[in-house]
Design a protein around this motif. Sequence first.
Motif, PDB file in Angstrom:
ATOM      1  N   ALA A 118       0.834  -1.209   0.000  1.00 56.42           N
ATOM      2  CA  ALA A 118       0.000   0.000   0.000  1.00 56.42           C
ATOM      3  C   ALA A 118       0.869   1.260   0.000  1.00 56.42           C
ATOM      4  CB  ALA A 118      -0.941  -0.005   1.202  1.00 56.42           C
ATOM      5  N   ILE A 119       1.927   1.252   0.791  1.00 57.66           N
ATOM      6  CA  ILE A 119       2.843   2.401   0.810  1.00 57.66           C
ATOM      7  C   ILE A 119       3.511   2.549  -0.552  1.00 57.66           C
ATOM      8  CG2 ILE A 119       5.012   3.283   1.780  1.00 57.66           C
ATOM      9  CD1 ILE A 119       4.143   1.916   4.464  1.00 57.66           C
ATOM     10  N   ALA A 120       4.005   1.448  -1.094  1.00 60.77           N
ATOM     11  CA  ALA A 120       4.664   1.493  -2.407  1.00 60.77           C
ATOM     12  C   ALA A 120       3.715   2.011  -3.474  1.00 60.77           C
ATOM     13  CB  ALA A 120       5.183   0.100  -2.781  1.00 60.77           C
ATOM     14  N   ARG A 121       2.453   1.634  -3.390  1.00 61.32           N
ATOM     15  CA  ARG A 121       1.460   2.095  -4.363  1.00 61.32           C
ATOM     16  C   ARG A 121       1.328   3.624  -4.316  1.00 61.32           C
ATOM     17  NH1 ARG A 121      -3.536   3.057  -6.243  1.00 61.32           N
ATOM     18  NH2 ARG A 121      -4.652   1.496  -7.414  1.00 61.32           N
ATOM     19  N   THR A 122       1.261   4.177  -3.112  1.00 68.23           N
ATOM     20  CA  THR A 122       1.138   5.636  -3.012  1.00 68.23           C
ATOM     21  C   THR A 122       2.393   6.305  -3.567  1.00 68.23           C
ATOM     22  OG1 THR A 122       1.976   5.792  -0.735  1.00 68.23           O
ATOM     23  CG2 THR A 122      -0.408   5.530  -1.021  1.00 68.23           C
ATOM     24  N   TRP A 123       3.563   5.706  -3.335  1.00 70.08           N
ATOM     25  CA  TRP A 123       4.803   6.284  -3.869  1.00 70.08           C
ATOM     26  C   TRP A 123       4.824   6.240  -5.391  1.00 70.08           C
ATOM     27  CZ3 TRP A 123       9.003   3.706  -0.273  1.00 70.08           C
ATOM     28  CH2 TRP A 123       8.859   4.216   1.027  1.00 70.08           C
ATOM     29  N   VAL A 124       4.372   5.131  -5.962  1.00 64.78           N
ATOM     30  CA  VAL A 124       4.340   5.006  -7.423  1.00 64.78           C
ATOM     31  C   VAL A 124       3.413   6.060  -8.017  1.00 64.78           C
ATOM     32  CG1 VAL A 124       3.608   3.506  -9.331  1.00 64.78           C
ATOM     33  CG2 VAL A 124       4.983   2.569  -7.445  1.00 64.78           C
ATOM     34  N   ILE A 125       2.275   6.268  -7.402  1.00 65.26           N
ATOM     35  CA  ILE A 125       1.325   7.270  -7.900  1.00 65.26           C
ATOM     36  C   ILE A 125       1.925   8.667  -7.798  1.00 65.26           C
ATOM     37  CG2 ILE A 125      -0.918   8.360  -7.443  1.00 65.26           C
ATOM     38  CD1 ILE A 125      -1.886   5.432  -6.763  1.00 65.26           C
ATOM     39  N   LYS A 126       2.562   8.969  -6.685  1.00 65.91           N
ATOM     40  CA  LYS A 126       3.201  10.284  -6.540  1.00 65.91           C
ATOM     41  C   LYS A 126       4.299  10.466  -7.589  1.00 65.91           C
ATOM     42  CE  LYS A 126       2.264  10.875  -1.611  1.00 65.91           C
ATOM     43  NZ  LYS A 126       1.266  11.887  -1.752  1.00 65.91           N
ATOM     44  N   TRP A 127       5.039   9.416  -7.893  1.00 64.05           N
ATOM     45  CA  TRP A 127       6.162   9.487  -8.818  1.00 64.05           C
ATOM     46  C   TRP A 127       5.714   9.521 -10.278  1.00 64.05           C
ATOM     47  CZ3 TRP A 127      10.860  11.042  -8.854  1.00 64.05           C
ATOM     48  CH2 TRP A 127      11.775  10.599  -9.804  1.00 64.05           C
ATOM     49  N   GLU A 130       1.395  11.838 -10.282  1.00 65.58           N
ATOM     50  CA  GLU A 130       1.481  13.232  -9.853  1.00 65.58           C
ATOM     51  C   GLU A 130       2.774  13.888 -10.313  1.00 65.58           C
ATOM     52  OE1 GLU A 130       0.798  13.345  -5.619  1.00 65.58           O
ATOM     53  OE2 GLU A 130      -0.970  12.052  -5.809  1.00 65.58           O
ATOM     54  N   GLU A 131       3.760  13.082 -10.668  1.00 58.01           N
ATOM     55  CA  GLU A 131       5.062  13.540 -11.158  1.00 58.01           C
ATOM     56  C   GLU A 131       5.736  14.535 -10.212  1.00 58.01           C
ATOM     57  OE1 GLU A 131       5.579  13.933 -15.534  1.00 58.01           O
ATOM     58  OE2 GLU A 131       3.373  13.830 -15.540  1.00 58.01           O
ATOM     59  N   LEU A 132       5.795  14.159  -8.934  1.00 55.56           N
ATOM     60  CA  LEU A 132       6.497  15.002  -7.973  1.00 55.56           C
ATOM     61  C   LEU A 132       7.937  15.195  -8.425  1.00 55.56           C
ATOM     62  CD1 LEU A 132       5.453  13.700  -4.427  1.00 55.56           C
ATOM     63  CD2 LEU A 132       4.476  15.582  -5.739  1.00 55.56           C
ATOM     64  N   GLU A 133       8.465  16.370  -8.155  1.00 54.83           N
ATOM     65  CA  GLU A 133       9.889  16.618  -8.388  1.00 54.83           C
ATOM     66  C   GLU A 133      10.678  15.717  -7.450  1.00 54.83           C
ATOM     67  OE1 GLU A 133      11.251  18.626 -10.682  1.00 54.83           O
ATOM     68  OE2 GLU A 133       9.234  19.123 -11.397  1.00 54.83           O
ATOM     69  N   ARG A 134      11.915  15.440  -7.807  1.00 49.68           N
ATOM     70  CA  ARG A 134      12.719  14.540  -6.978  1.00 49.68           C
ATOM     71  C   ARG A 134      12.851  15.025  -5.543  1.00 49.68           C
ATOM     72  NH1 ARG A 134      17.936  12.515 -10.197  1.00 49.68           N
ATOM     73  NH2 ARG A 134      18.532  12.026  -8.072  1.00 49.68           N
ATOM     74  N   SER A 135      13.040  16.313  -5.352  1.00 50.28           N
ATOM     75  CA  SER A 135      13.187  16.827  -3.980  1.00 50.28           C
ATOM     76  C   SER A 135      11.902  16.609  -3.177  1.00 50.28           C
ATOM     77  CB  SER A 135      13.568  18.305  -3.992  1.00 50.28           C
ATOM     78  OG  SER A 135      12.567  19.071  -4.645  1.00 50.28           O
ATOM     79  N   GLU A 136      10.749  16.801  -3.812  1.00 50.90           N
ATOM     80  CA  GLU A 136       9.468  16.567  -3.130  1.00 50.90           C
ATOM     81  C   GLU A 136       9.284  15.078  -2.832  1.00 50.90           C
ATOM     82  OE1 GLU A 136       6.341  19.738  -4.880  1.00 50.90           O
ATOM     83  OE2 GLU A 136       7.246  18.397  -6.374  1.00 50.90           O
ATOM     84  N   MET A 137       9.666  14.249  -3.781  1.00 54.21           N
ATOM     85  CA  MET A 137       9.537  12.810  -3.597  1.00 54.21           C
ATOM     86  C   MET A 137      10.440  12.340  -2.466  1.00 54.21           C
ATOM     87  SD  MET A 137       7.727  10.373  -4.933  1.00 54.21           S
ATOM     88  CE  MET A 137       7.593   8.898  -3.948  1.00 54.21           C
ATOM     89  N   GLU A 138      11.644  12.880  -2.395  1.00 56.48           N
ATOM     90  CA  GLU A 138      12.570  12.511  -1.318  1.00 56.48           C
ATOM     91  C   GLU A 138      11.992  12.870   0.047  1.00 56.48           C
ATOM     92  OE1 GLU A 138      15.349  10.757  -1.218  1.00 56.48           O
ATOM     93  OE2 GLU A 138      15.571  10.501  -3.379  1.00 56.48           O
TER      94      GLU A 138
END
Length: 154
Positions: A118-127, A130-138
Amino acid sequence: MDIISPTYANFLTDSEVYDALEAMWATWFEEIAEEHDLQLQPFFTKTNAEGEKIRDANPIFSGLEPNKNRLLRILQVPAEEVEGNYIQGWTDTFGEEDEEEGIEQLVIDLVLSDENKAIARTWVIKWLVEELERSEMEEVLDVESILEEETVTE
């Protein structure tokens, strides 16, 4: 936390179990891709020079979203190798050092569990969605990573 590993407990030593686990991850991503209209191209070749399949879970899954020039790589570790729950992520550039020449990637390193999927799924969606910038994703990864499950003392 429910570790899923009993089903896939010996994935590093049993090729049939590994292949089933690899298929589970492919299905998991296909569902996300279909829901969010993502494209997927397999990325890493998982065979050695002799043409034998490499089953080391590094990565257990990889996919390139060519329209976004972003890569997802999932590494899976056996539950026995960590104490408690574990999921960690980071971003970097695959290929050329220069971000404009390389491919931005999200790497997720985890023990397989329902919670971590479930956590990985939210990260994949954000990445990828939503295309978060790398700094936001970090920042997201820093807050949401679970490096070790806390033990409760009585």
